[in-house]
Design an enzyme around this catalytic site. Sequence first.
Site, PDB file in Angstrom:
ATOM      1  N   ASP A   1       0.693  -1.274  -0.186  1.00  0.00           N
ATOM      2  CA  ASP A   1      -0.158  -0.050   0.153  1.00  0.00           C
ATOM      3  C   ASP A   1       0.914   1.110  -0.038  1.00  0.00           C
ATOM      4  O   ASP A   1       1.998   1.110   0.658  1.00  0.00           O
ATOM      5  CB  ASP A   1      -0.964  -0.008   1.259  1.00  0.00           C
ATOM      6  N   ASN A   2       0.341   2.371  -0.763  1.00  0.00           N
ATOM      7  CA  ASN A   2       1.281   3.605  -0.424  1.00  0.00           C
ATOM      8  C   ASN A   2       0.769   4.770   0.348  1.00  0.00           C
ATOM      9  O   ASN A   2       1.072   5.700   0.714  1.00  0.00           O
ATOM     10  CB  ASN A   2       1.394   4.213  -2.031  1.00  0.00           C
TER      11      ASN A   2
ATOM     12  N   ASP B   1       3.922   2.146  -4.344  1.00  0.00           N
ATOM     13  CA  ASP B   1       2.919   2.668  -4.993  1.00  0.00           C
ATOM     14  C   ASP B   1       3.101   1.636  -6.342  1.00  0.00           C
ATOM     15  O   ASP B   1       3.863   1.667  -6.974  1.00  0.00           O
ATOM     16  CB  ASP B   1       3.283   4.126  -5.469  1.00  0.00           C
TER      17      ASP B   1
ATOM     18  N   GLY C   1       2.192  -8.321 -15.165  1.00  0.00           N
ATOM     19  CA  GLY C   1       3.575  -8.606 -15.648  1.00  0.00           C
ATOM     20  C   GLY C   1       3.878  -9.342 -14.584  1.00  0.00           C
ATOM     21  O   GLY C   1       4.610 -10.495 -14.803  1.00  0.00           O
TER      22      GLY C   1
ATOM     23  N   LYS D   1       2.453 -12.818 -14.532  1.00  0.00           N
ATOM     24  CA  LYS D   1       2.865 -13.769 -15.371  1.00  0.00           C
ATOM     25  C   LYS D   1       4.296 -14.160 -15.135  1.00  0.00           C
ATOM     26  O   LYS D   1       4.449 -15.409 -15.273  1.00  0.00           O
ATOM     27  CB  LYS D   1       2.976 -12.815 -16.837  1.00  0.00           C
TER      28      LYS D   1
ATOM     29  N   ALA E   1      -9.935  -6.109  -8.500  1.00  0.00           N
ATOM     30  CA  ALA E   1     -11.170  -5.339  -8.242  1.00  0.00           C
ATOM     31  C   ALA E   1     -11.675  -4.379  -9.080  1.00  0.00           C
ATOM     32  O   ALA E   1     -11.247  -3.424  -9.025  1.00  0.00           O
ATOM     33  CB  ALA E   1     -10.625  -4.616  -6.730  1.00  0.00           C
TER      34      ALA E   1
ATOM     35  N   TYR F   1     -11.958   7.236 -12.637  1.00  0.00           N
ATOM     36  CA  TYR F   1     -12.085   5.824 -12.121  1.00  0.00           C
ATOM     37  C   TYR F   1     -12.900   4.969 -12.889  1.00  0.00           C
ATOM     38  O   TYR F   1     -12.312   3.969 -13.221  1.00  0.00           O
ATOM     39  CB  TYR F   1     -13.234   6.124 -10.775  1.00  0.00           C
TER      40      TYR F   1
ATOM     41  N   LYS G   1     -11.140   1.573 -14.362  1.00  0.00           N
ATOM     42  CA  LYS G   1     -11.261   0.298 -14.333  1.00  0.00           C
ATOM     43  C   LYS G   1     -11.936  -0.634 -15.323  1.00  0.00           C
ATOM     44  O   LYS G   1     -11.733  -1.759 -15.614  1.00  0.00           O
ATOM     45  CB  LYS G   1     -12.672   0.229 -13.284  1.00  0.00           C
TER      46      LYS G   1
ATOM     47  N   TYR H   1      -4.412 -10.139 -20.974  1.00  0.00           N
ATOM     48  CA  TYR H   1      -3.133 -11.144 -20.586  1.00  0.00           C
ATOM     49  C   TYR H   1      -3.837 -12.487 -20.518  1.00  0.00           C
ATOM     50  O   TYR H   1      -2.981 -13.542 -20.415  1.00  0.00           O
ATOM     51  CB  TYR H   1      -2.811 -10.478 -19.133  1.00  0.00           C
TER      52      TYR H   1
END
Length: 328
Positions: free
Chosen positions: A32-33, A57, A103, A106, A115, A146, A150, A160
């Site tokens: 978490d930042n 971050d 990434g 993977k 989320a 936002y 999302k 991906y």
Amino acid sequence: MKRVLITGAAGFLGSHLCDRFIKEGFQVVAMDNLITGNIKNIEHLFPLKEFEFYNHDVSNYVHVAGNLDYILHFASPASPIDYLKIPIQTLKVGSLGTHNLLGLAKAKGARMLIASTSEVYGDPAVHPQTESYWGNVNPIGPRGVYDEAKRFQEAITMAYHTYHNVETRIVRIFNTYGPRMRLNDGRVLPAFIGQALRGEDLTVFGDGSQTRSFCYVDDLVEGIFRLLFSDYAYPVNIGNPDEITIGDFAEEIIKLTGTKQKVIYKDLPTDDPTQRQPNIDKAIEILNWKPKVNRAEGLKITYEYFKSLSEEELYKKDHNDFEGYIRK
Ligand code: UDP
């Protein structure tokens, strides 16, 4: 022991997920930042050897040493007032952050759950919202930072999955509440309860006829847990279909808290969705999941939590400078 990375771990949902995965016997790597998260939400986990915390971050390159079996990407400002305050970070964590974590998934051979949100439906023309509905989003409105982040997040996650064979899961989360929500995050439930506790009038935006459907956090966490371990890669709505108008919700909070204050009306924020209710047929069918906690029970627990906060917390006005900013 399986190892899971949870981003946004100090936030409302992230911290509850940390608790659940620790309880289920996982090693938890929390990240978490702390721009909207609160370290207090997870400090009880710090003594555990199964728990690590990184202040990072995820919009910047993410490095995690060792193996990872699962990644849950829950880092993002999530309240309208937050993403208006920090729009660029909101766009970055949903897009660049998701790219970095895909990434990582993977490279580690990890399964990743993102989320997503009912906001991908925007101001929905289809009611209740099914996963097959493509939505009605204003890309350049204040909420676009936002909603579009999302939507991009879902797109890159599917890419991906399709092109790199990464195992992915997408949960579309509808309004969720419970202990550890930030009292001053501007969302309707903490706003009303905070106002009642401070002896202020309850601010209903618009005429209060807009609807939301509120899900208790434990139900949401159970749904996410089941989705992660399912074999379903397409989006699944998780929410409580019990729909209520914001006007009626204010009355419920007045009854719950016994406040003598009244409802006052303010302008409706730009692009505020007029209705929202999840269709949860998919969750029922695929995950055998249904919410169990009704609003009366959930609100009681949440009210007790807010009552237990300090005076300082109750009067901290961290977002008041945004009063009026998002209104028409
Ligand atoms: N709302 C309100 N008074 C408040 C805060 C929010 O009437 O003090 C309304 C808001 O306009 C919206 C609903 O409550 O229609 C839910 O808002 P929230 O910010 O909780 O989340 P949203 O579902 O809009 O993302």
